[in-house]
Design a protein around this motif. Structure first.
Motif, short mmCIF file in Angstrom:
data_model
loop_
_atom_site.label_atom_id
_atom_site.label_comp_id
_atom_site.label_asym_id
_atom_site.label_seq_id
_atom_site.Cartn_x
_atom_site.Cartn_y
_atom_site.Cartn_z
N PRO A 120 -1.65 9.28 5.15
CA PRO A 120 -2.35 9.99 4.07
C PRO A 120 -1.41 10.34 2.93
N ALA A 121 -1.89 10.12 1.69
CA ALA A 121 -1.10 10.41 0.50
C ALA A 121 -1.27 11.86 0.09
N LEU A 122 -0.27 12.38 -0.60
CA LEU A 122 -0.37 13.73 -1.16
C LEU A 122 -1.39 13.74 -2.29
N PRO A 123 -2.10 14.86 -2.50
CA PRO A 123 -3.11 14.90 -3.58
C PRO A 123 -2.52 14.60 -4.95
N GLU A 124 -1.27 15.06 -5.21
CA GLU A 124 -0.71 14.79 -6.53
C GLU A 124 -0.44 13.30 -6.74
N ASP A 125 -0.13 12.57 -5.67
CA ASP A 125 0.06 11.13 -5.81
C ASP A 125 -1.26 10.43 -6.13
N VAL A 126 -2.34 10.89 -5.49
CA VAL A 126 -3.66 10.30 -5.77
C VAL A 126 -4.07 10.59 -7.20
N GLU A 127 -3.85 11.83 -7.67
CA GLU A 127 -4.21 12.17 -9.05
C GLU A 127 -3.37 11.39 -10.05
N ALA A 128 -2.07 11.24 -9.76
CA ALA A 128 -1.21 10.47 -10.67
C ALA A 128 -1.63 9.02 -10.73
N ALA A 129 -2.04 8.45 -9.57
CA ALA A 129 -2.50 7.05 -9.57
C ALA A 129 -3.80 6.90 -10.34
N ALA A 130 -4.65 7.92 -10.26
CA ALA A 130 -5.92 7.84 -11.01
C ALA A 130 -5.68 7.94 -12.50
N GLY A 131 -4.55 8.54 -12.93
CA GLY A 131 -4.28 8.70 -14.35
C GLY A 131 -3.61 7.50 -14.98
N GLY A 132 -3.04 6.59 -14.23
CA GLY A 132 -2.36 5.44 -14.84
C GLY A 132 -1.82 4.52 -13.78
N PRO A 133 -1.33 3.35 -14.15
CA PRO A 133 -0.81 2.37 -13.19
C PRO A 133 0.43 2.90 -12.48
N ALA A 134 0.55 2.50 -11.26
CA ALA A 134 1.70 2.92 -10.47
C ALA A 134 2.97 2.28 -11.01
N GLY A 181 -2.54 10.50 11.37
CA GLY A 181 -3.82 10.26 10.72
C GLY A 181 -3.94 8.89 10.06
N GLY A 182 -3.18 7.91 10.52
CA GLY A 182 -3.23 6.57 9.93
C GLY A 182 -3.64 5.54 10.95
N ARG A 183 -3.45 4.30 10.58
CA ARG A 183 -3.75 3.17 11.47
C ARG A 183 -2.70 2.09 11.23
N VAL A 184 -2.51 1.24 12.23
CA VAL A 184 -1.50 0.21 12.16
C VAL A 184 -2.11 -1.11 12.61
N TRP A 185 -1.68 -2.19 11.98
CA TRP A 185 -2.17 -3.52 12.32
C TRP A 185 -1.15 -4.57 11.90
N VAL A 186 -1.38 -5.77 12.40
CA VAL A 186 -0.53 -6.92 12.05
C VAL A 186 -1.27 -7.77 11.02
N ASP A 187 -0.60 -8.05 9.90
CA ASP A 187 -1.17 -8.93 8.88
C ASP A 187 -0.77 -10.36 9.21
N THR A 188 -1.75 -11.14 9.65
CA THR A 188 -1.47 -12.51 10.09
C THR A 188 -1.59 -13.53 8.95
N ASP A 189 -1.78 -13.05 7.72
CA ASP A 189 -1.96 -13.98 6.60
C ASP A 189 -0.68 -14.21 5.81
N VAL A 190 0.45 -13.70 6.26
CA VAL A 190 1.71 -13.91 5.53
C VAL A 190 2.19 -15.34 5.76
N PRO A 191 2.88 -15.93 4.79
CA PRO A 191 3.30 -17.34 4.95
C PRO A 191 4.33 -17.55 6.04
N GLU A 192 5.26 -16.60 6.26
CA GLU A 192 6.25 -16.75 7.33
C GLU A 192 6.57 -15.37 7.88
N GLY A 193 7.12 -15.36 9.07
CA GLY A 193 7.52 -14.11 9.68
C GLY A 193 6.34 -13.24 10.05
#
Length: 578
Positions: A511-525, A491-503
């Motif tokens: 998809p994240a677990l619901p408890e991870d989303v709720e924990a992130a909404a309650g404070g900084p990771a 259920g995700g997607r993949v891509w190449v980030d071409t904006d990195v300085p090297e490499g």
């Protein structure tokens, strides 16, 4: 009903009817008020004037009788004390007359009769009473009695007659007031009856008007709407009655036409959908047959095709070992080409089978700790890291729902790719990190390798797409295709980030677990915790069980894969490990 009234709205008709009824009721109420005021005046006169006047007339008569009796008594006895009633009667007469005059403003004839009584009483006193009193005082009782004659008695009877006339006039005034009270009372009753009739008639007219202008048109409209509701959408709806109902009927008919048009479109769409469903059913049947054929092909490829391939490879290797150096150099080269081709064919078959099994043979999703997955990936790529002197590190990774073997294969392919596509004389460094973006984990595998040019960023995920020759970077070109299929299966997607300085930085989401989303909404990771695996270096490719041994990296023979683009571009392009 005239055309002008027919064009009136229901509100205008009701307002007009209520206005007429209101004007009539207000007029009746005003008339009743006037009559009630007059009635109150007459009742007040009846109770507070004529009634007291009758009592006062009787008191006046009593005072006169007291005077006449006192004079007679004094003429007989000669006792001065017998004149006390006379003096009291004179005073009472004066007081009663004054009191009566205060009530005679509305009764002038009663006033005239009162003055007549007073005049006759005064005449009687001057002609009879005073002379009798003087004669009795001066000449004795005989002289006083001599003056009380028949004429004197007739004169007092005249006073009585005047009092009777006064009493009669008061009775006439009382009767007049009573008649006026009865008349105004009757008028009030008539007006109340008229008001009630106005209300009843207005209510009847309102009911008739509502029946004609509201109930009947609504009933007709309801019948027509019911026909439409029963499925006759072609039945036109026409309205009657006030303009509001006509407009309502027009709006309902417009809605009917719109619904009929929509239903026609729905029928057409349903017919198209049924046709599409039939086609889909046919395609599903074809797909089912195709899947059976694919499974049969997979079985054949994994068993029947690999068996002769192993035999060819084995005998070619026997030729290589037994006759190496005994034939000429060109024969040894041909044998080496045959061994390499057999090995590459086996790798292609194994990779194709692995690609086809993704999402088809599944054990179900479970909660997977990506840190444990990275530990397994580190173990799988240890030989390749030791060979290339590579360093693999990762930050604290999340727990997600997925299939652990597929996620391990996904990260192993990415790490192996980063180690393979390294820059010459630069030790590879690979770092895996994760961050929560909305309701997804974005996982990044970043290295310091040769990088990818933006124009090739989409091509690297195409199956068997090679941007380098196998002599430059060995492999089958299916690794990143497997990565893409595993990510999309989760259920995700993949891509190449071409904006990195090297490499190169390859990012994918899960998809994240619901408890991870709720924990992130309650404070900084929490801050990333770096976990480094500093053991050894090397470069290795994951091989399938039962696979023939491969040559070391960089020692592959000729490959039929696509050659590098023109211009000899070797930097900025990437492929996956086989």
């Amino acid at each position: 009903m005239s055309a002008g009234i027919r064009s009136w709205s229901l509100r205008q008709r009701v307002v007009a009817l209520l206005a007429v009824v209101g004007v009539l009721l207000i007029g009746l109420a005003a008339t009743e008020g006037v009559l009630a005021a007059r009635n109150r005046t007459q009742v007040d006169a009846l109770l507070n004037k004529t009634g007291p006047l009758r009592v006062q007339v009787q008191e006046l008569l009593n005072s006169l009788l007291d005077q006449e009796t006192a004079v007679r008594g004094y003429a007989v006895s000669g006792d001065r004390a017998d004149l006390a009633p006379y003096d009291a009667g004179v005073e009472q007469e004066s007081a009663v007359a004054a009191s009566m005059r205060r009530l005679l403003d509305d009764y002038p004839r009663v006033g005239e009769e009162l003055r007549e009584v007073e005049a006759r009483a005064e005449q009687w006193r001057q002609a009879v009473a005073i002379p009798v009193i003087i004669a009795t005082e001066r000449d004795g009782t005989a002289a006083g009695q001599a003056l009380i004659t028949e004429a004197a008695r007739q004169q007092f009877d005249g006073v009585r007659a005047a009092v009777d006339d006064l009493q009669a006039e008061i009775l006439n005034a009382r009767e007049s007031n009573a008649r006026e009270v009865r008349r105004t009372g009757n008028l009030l009753a008539v007006l109340l009856i008229v008001a009630a009739l106005v209300v009843v008639i207005a209510g009847a007219l309102l009911l008739l008007s509502l029946d004609r202008t509201v109930v009947r048109p609504i009933t007709v409209l309801a019948d027509e709407v019911r026909q439409v509701a029963e499925g006759n959408f072609q039945h036109a709806i026409s309205g009657s009655g006030p303009p509001e109902f006509v407009e309502l009927a027009d709006n309902i008919d417009a809605m009917r036409r719109r619904i009929a048009a929509d239903l026609a479109e729905v029928r057409e769409a349903r017919e198209r959908i049924e046709w599409v469903n039939s086609q889909l059913q046919k395609q599903a049947e074809e797909l089912t047959r195709s899947n059976r054929d694919l499974e049969q092909f997979a079985y054949v490829a994994s068993h029947d095709l690999q068996e002769p391939l192993r035999k060819v490879a084995s005998f070619c290797q026997l030729l290589q070992r037994r006759y190496a150096g005994q034939l000429d150099e060109r024969a040894d080269q041909y044998i080496a080409f045959a061994v390499d081709g057999a090995q590459r064919m086996q790798r292609l078959i194994n990779d194709l089978l692995a690609f086809s099994r993704i999402g088809r043979i599944t054990a179900g999703f479970t909660e997977v700790d990506m840190n444990k997955v990275m530990g397994d990936v580190a173990g799988q790529t240890e030989a390749a890291r030791q060979y290339a002197d590579a360093e693999l590190t990762w930050s604290e990774l999340p727990v997600i729902r997925g299939e652990e073997p597929l996620l391990t294969n996904l990260l192993a392919n990415l790490v192996s790719n980063s180690i393979k596509f390294r820059r010459p004389d630069v030790p590879p460094k690979v770092h895996v990190s994760a961050r929560l973006v909305g309701e997804e984990w974005e996982i990044t595998c970043q290295d310091n390798g040769i990088g990818i040019e933006p124009e090739f960023a989409d091509k690297i995920f195409v199956i068997f797409q090679r941007l380098h020759s196998k002599d430059a970077y060995p492999g089958t070109g299916i690794g990143l295709a497997i990565v893409k299929k595993i990510v999309e299966y989760h259920g995700g997607r993949v891509w190449v980030d071409t904006d990195v300085p090297e490499g190169t930085a390859i990012r994918f989401t899960l998809p994240a677990l619901p408890e991870d989303v709720e924990a992130a909404a309650g404070g900084p990771a929490d801050a990333d915790q770096e976990t480094a695996d500093g053991e050894g270096t090397g470069a290795a490719e994951a091989g399938a069980p039962g696979e023939l041994p491969e040559q070391p990296a960089g020692a592959d023979g000729p490959d039929r894969a696509e050659e590098a683009p023109e211009g000899g571009r070797t930097g900025g392009m990437r492929e996956t490990v086989g």
